[in-house]
Motif scaffolding. Sequence first.
Motif, PDB file in Angstrom:
ATOM      1  N   THR A   1       0.544 -22.741  18.418  1.00 31.40           N
ATOM      2  CA  THR A   1       1.203 -22.826  19.725  1.00 31.40           C
ATOM      3  C   THR A   1       1.370 -24.278  20.159  1.00 31.40           C
ATOM      4  OG1 THR A   1       0.358 -20.661  20.407  1.00 31.40           O
ATOM      5  CG2 THR A   1       0.997 -22.181  22.160  1.00 31.40           C
ATOM      6  N   ARG A   2       0.374 -25.092  19.890  1.00 29.79           N
ATOM      7  CA  ARG A   2       0.502 -26.502  20.255  1.00 29.79           C
ATOM      8  C   ARG A   2       1.599 -27.177  19.422  1.00 29.79           C
ATOM      9  NH1 ARG A   2      -5.183 -25.898  20.633  1.00 29.79           N
ATOM     10  NH2 ARG A   2      -5.543 -26.837  18.584  1.00 29.79           N
TER      11      ARG A   2
ATOM     12  N   LEU B   1       3.377 -20.503  27.090  1.00 29.81           N
ATOM     13  CA  LEU B   1       2.495 -20.863  25.987  1.00 29.81           C
ATOM     14  C   LEU B   1       1.565 -19.706  25.638  1.00 29.81           C
ATOM     15  CD1 LEU B   1       1.576 -24.489  27.136  1.00 29.81           C
ATOM     16  CD2 LEU B   1       3.051 -23.871  25.213  1.00 29.81           C
TER      17      LEU B   1
ATOM     18  N   ALA C   1       4.833 -26.168  20.881  1.00 34.37           N
ATOM     19  CA  ALA C   1       5.101 -26.896  22.126  1.00 34.37           C
ATOM     20  C   ALA C   1       5.598 -28.307  21.844  1.00 34.37           C
ATOM     21  CB  ALA C   1       3.840 -26.945  22.981  1.00 34.37           C
TER      22      ALA C   1
ATOM     23  N   LEU D   1       8.132 -25.870  29.915  1.00 30.96           N
ATOM     24  CA  LEU D   1       6.951 -25.239  29.314  1.00 30.96           C
ATOM     25  C   LEU D   1       5.992 -24.849  30.425  1.00 30.96           C
ATOM     26  CD1 LEU D   1       6.289 -27.635  26.281  1.00 30.96           C
ATOM     27  CD2 LEU D   1       7.295 -25.349  26.198  1.00 30.96           C
TER      28      LEU D   1
END
Length: 332
Positions: free
Chosen positions: A213-214, A230, A217, A225
């Motif tokens: 997920t990071r 997220l 992003a 965002l």
Amino acid sequence: MPEHKVAMLVLPGAAPLDVGIPAQVFAPRHGLGYRPVPCAAQPGAVPGRDGLGFTVEAGLEAFDDAGTVIVCGFRNPTGPIDGRVLDALRAAAFRGTRMVAICTGAFALAAAGVLDGRRATTHWQMAPVLAREYPKVRVDGEVLFVDEGQVLTSAGVAAGIDLCLHIVRRDHGVRASNTIARVLVAAPYRSGGQSQYVPRSLPEPLGDVFAATREWALRHLETPLTVDGLARHAGVSARTFGRRFVEDTGYTPMQWVLRARVDLARELLERTVLGVDQIAARTGVGTGANLRMHFQRILGTSPSEYRRTFAGGKLATADVPAPAGHLTAAAR
């Protein structure tokens, strides 16, 4: 590029990794003008710890023309320290030399009085000892490193990498520090305010999901965002995501996103001719005013001043954003 001598003080019981980190980060092969010089109270053999020792060719005279003095971590930091070493540290600090300590090297700077009245850190296990032995030092045992301008200190072991990369970033900009980080296969950006030690009780697969997920992003910083978004990507509730994200990174999700955006903006300022408003849009912070506000709060400077300092007159002519992938390692 003018030479910048980095005198690395190797004290008895020196930790091999604490010596090796600055030797690699400031190696001449990176082309940034650094020249690391190991030194000791006197040239010759210096016993180390963990079964390794050192042979040092330079004495304390290495401090005389050094731009930076680094005190590497060492065993038994509460024991006596050679008076010649303390005098040399005081003299270097008085001359305005940049003074750096990795891990328990902070004890030597404290013993020399260099840390009096300053905020400093060391390995979290030794932070209470440093605070007790040197009450004039404002010890923060929870952070990775502390930058007090002329004097910088780091936590233990791998945090020395973060501090040394921070110094490169301060001297030469984000692109240079990221390049070295890639060579060292190290995370290019971990803020000094990040926690040294965060207890983890997460199942391993969940950590893998959050890393993905990071990374996702980082590829979408220019888009809106949110924690909800997220969390949906991670497949957990927003509440669970927020709590476990802090446990895993030391930041709330939106604090982490903001710092990633600022770091991307720094690289765009160095590498492109984009205006501040364009960079603000391409990094997802909205307006130039927002970017200026975040720069001032996080970095203590403005985007234009940062560009003047680090672009070095070599701005790219192509009006294209730098890829966010340069931050990928930090997400893992």
